[in-house]
Design an enzyme around this catalytic site. Sequence first.
Site, short mmCIF file in Angstrom:
data_model
loop_
_atom_site.label_atom_id
_atom_site.label_comp_id
_atom_site.label_asym_id
_atom_site.label_seq_id
_atom_site.Cartn_x
_atom_site.Cartn_y
_atom_site.Cartn_z
N ASP A 182 0.84 -1.39 -0.06
CA ASP A 182 0.18 0.17 0.29
C ASP A 182 0.86 0.99 -0.16
O ASP A 182 2.25 1.07 0.10
CB ASP A 182 -0.85 -0.31 1.28
CG ASP A 182 -2.23 1.28 1.32
OD1 ASP A 182 -2.65 1.57 0.03
OD2 ASP A 182 -1.45 1.65 2.60
N SER A 183 0.63 2.77 -0.36
CA SER A 183 0.75 3.27 0.09
C SER A 183 1.40 4.26 1.21
O SER A 183 2.50 4.49 1.44
CB SER A 183 0.48 4.49 -0.51
OG SER A 183 -1.07 5.37 0.31
N TYR A 206 -1.01 8.43 -2.99
CA TYR A 206 -1.44 7.53 -4.06
C TYR A 206 -2.54 8.68 -4.52
O TYR A 206 -2.71 8.63 -6.26
CB TYR A 206 -1.77 6.61 -4.15
CG TYR A 206 -0.33 5.50 -4.14
CD1 TYR A 206 1.05 5.65 -4.35
CD2 TYR A 206 -0.23 3.84 -4.27
CE1 TYR A 206 2.35 5.14 -4.58
CE2 TYR A 206 1.11 3.36 -4.32
CZ TYR A 206 2.18 3.75 -4.07
OH TYR A 206 3.35 3.11 -4.23
N GLY A 207 -3.35 8.99 -4.08
CA GLY A 207 -4.84 9.38 -4.52
C GLY A 207 -4.85 10.04 -5.58
O GLY A 207 -5.73 10.24 -6.32
N CYS A 245 -4.91 -1.95 -1.55
CA CYS A 245 -4.35 -0.88 -2.24
C CYS A 245 -5.00 -0.07 -3.21
O CYS A 245 -5.62 -1.16 -4.22
CB CYS A 245 -3.26 0.33 -2.08
SG CYS A 245 -3.70 1.99 -2.92
N ASN A 246 -6.94 0.76 -2.72
CA ASN A 246 -7.85 1.08 -3.97
C ASN A 246 -6.80 1.56 -5.12
O ASN A 246 -7.50 0.79 -6.29
CB ASN A 246 -9.25 1.02 -2.72
CG ASN A 246 -9.62 0.22 -2.30
OD1 ASN A 246 -9.56 0.32 -1.59
ND2 ASN A 246 -10.83 -0.35 -3.56
N THR A 247 -6.78 2.60 -4.46
CA THR A 247 -6.15 3.35 -6.33
C THR A 247 -4.96 2.42 -7.06
O THR A 247 -4.52 2.89 -7.97
CB THR A 247 -5.21 4.42 -5.51
OG1 THR A 247 -5.97 5.30 -4.74
CG2 THR A 247 -4.99 5.61 -6.01
N GLU A 292 -3.06 9.01 7.53
CA GLU A 292 -1.30 8.75 7.31
C GLU A 292 -0.93 9.65 9.28
O GLU A 292 0.61 8.19 9.30
CB GLU A 292 -1.00 8.94 6.21
CG GLU A 292 0.90 7.77 6.09
CD GLU A 292 0.54 6.38 5.98
OE1 GLU A 292 -0.63 6.18 5.31
OE2 GLU A 292 1.49 5.94 6.35
N CYS A 322 -11.45 3.13 0.00
CA CYS A 322 -9.99 2.94 0.52
C CYS A 322 -9.15 2.07 1.73
O CYS A 322 -10.00 2.62 2.91
CB CYS A 322 -9.63 4.03 0.54
SG CYS A 322 -7.87 4.83 1.41
N THR A 323 -8.55 1.84 1.45
CA THR A 323 -7.80 0.34 2.73
C THR A 323 -7.68 1.57 3.32
O THR A 323 -7.45 1.22 5.30
CB THR A 323 -6.81 0.05 2.47
OG1 THR A 323 -5.29 0.59 2.15
CG2 THR A 323 -6.90 -1.41 0.65
N HIS A 324 -6.72 2.92 3.41
CA HIS A 324 -6.79 3.60 5.63
C HIS A 324 -7.68 3.91 5.57
O HIS A 324 -8.30 4.28 6.97
CB HIS A 324 -6.74 5.00 4.61
CG HIS A 324 -5.08 5.03 4.73
ND1 HIS A 324 -4.11 4.80 3.24
CD2 HIS A 324 -3.95 5.46 5.09
CE1 HIS A 324 -3.58 4.09 3.33
NE2 HIS A 324 -2.46 5.35 4.74
#
Length: 260
Positions: A10-11, A42-43, A73-75, A151, A183-185
């Site tokens: 992921d980012s 990344y978004g 990560c979805n993005t 983050e 979004c995984t966040h």
Amino acid sequence: MDQRPVGMFDSGVGGLSVLSAFRELAPNERVIYFADTANFPYGPRPAADVRKHAFAITNRLLAAGVKLIVVACNTASAAAIADLREAFPVPFVGMVPGLKPAVRQSRSGKVVILATPGTLDGELYARVVDEFGRATKITNAAGVGLAELVERGEASSPAAHAIVREVLGPAITAGADTVVLGCTHYPFLAGVICAEFPGVGLVDTSEPVARRAVQVLREQGLEAPPGAPGGIDIIVSGDRAAFRTVMESLGFAPVREAVA
Ligand code: DGL
């Protein structure tokens, strides 16, 4: 049976939501988790840029000997999953916004997709809307600034409450009863969303994606032997101390750091 590790990336800390679900289901697998914090977020990036980073990370994970890669990560899934599958000889499991379960779960027939601009603009999402969303009123909500707060370890800050109110408020006031965490966040914001909008339903795809990864391992004979100890190694492309601090604040025990 296959002793090699699973790769996951992921980012930043977002993919830890998937990692934690995966560890529950497959505690005897070893996972190398790559957090690309040097290139976070990344978004807002162009898809080509995210794709370039996804390819670089995949090469790095393959050099570390992984047997399967979870794009947590979805993005990055939106930007790169099809190209990754074509370019590399390992199985990939990626994220797709959970519109299908949301449509099933919603009683009002109105759902909100909370995701990054990169995910909402992607072809993958357009395909999911086309396939599952025709009879449902779908509102896209770009969570601008939300992943950044998570983050920084500020997932329950007043700023997080304010952005959640602002981006979800209009659709929920208009009758949406289900929010897709695209979004995984965002699973780390579940408490804030439920506090702001009591009674709203959340769709989190971390667990189904982790389950899918376990299924692919099984189908392809790649599972770790039953007695294997499992574990997590972390690679961070940016500030390692900052990542470790946020990771621990999100409830993850200190883990071994792989050589970056
Ligand atoms: N966790 C990433 C996702 O699932 C996005 C966060 C970012 O903007 O880097 O889309």
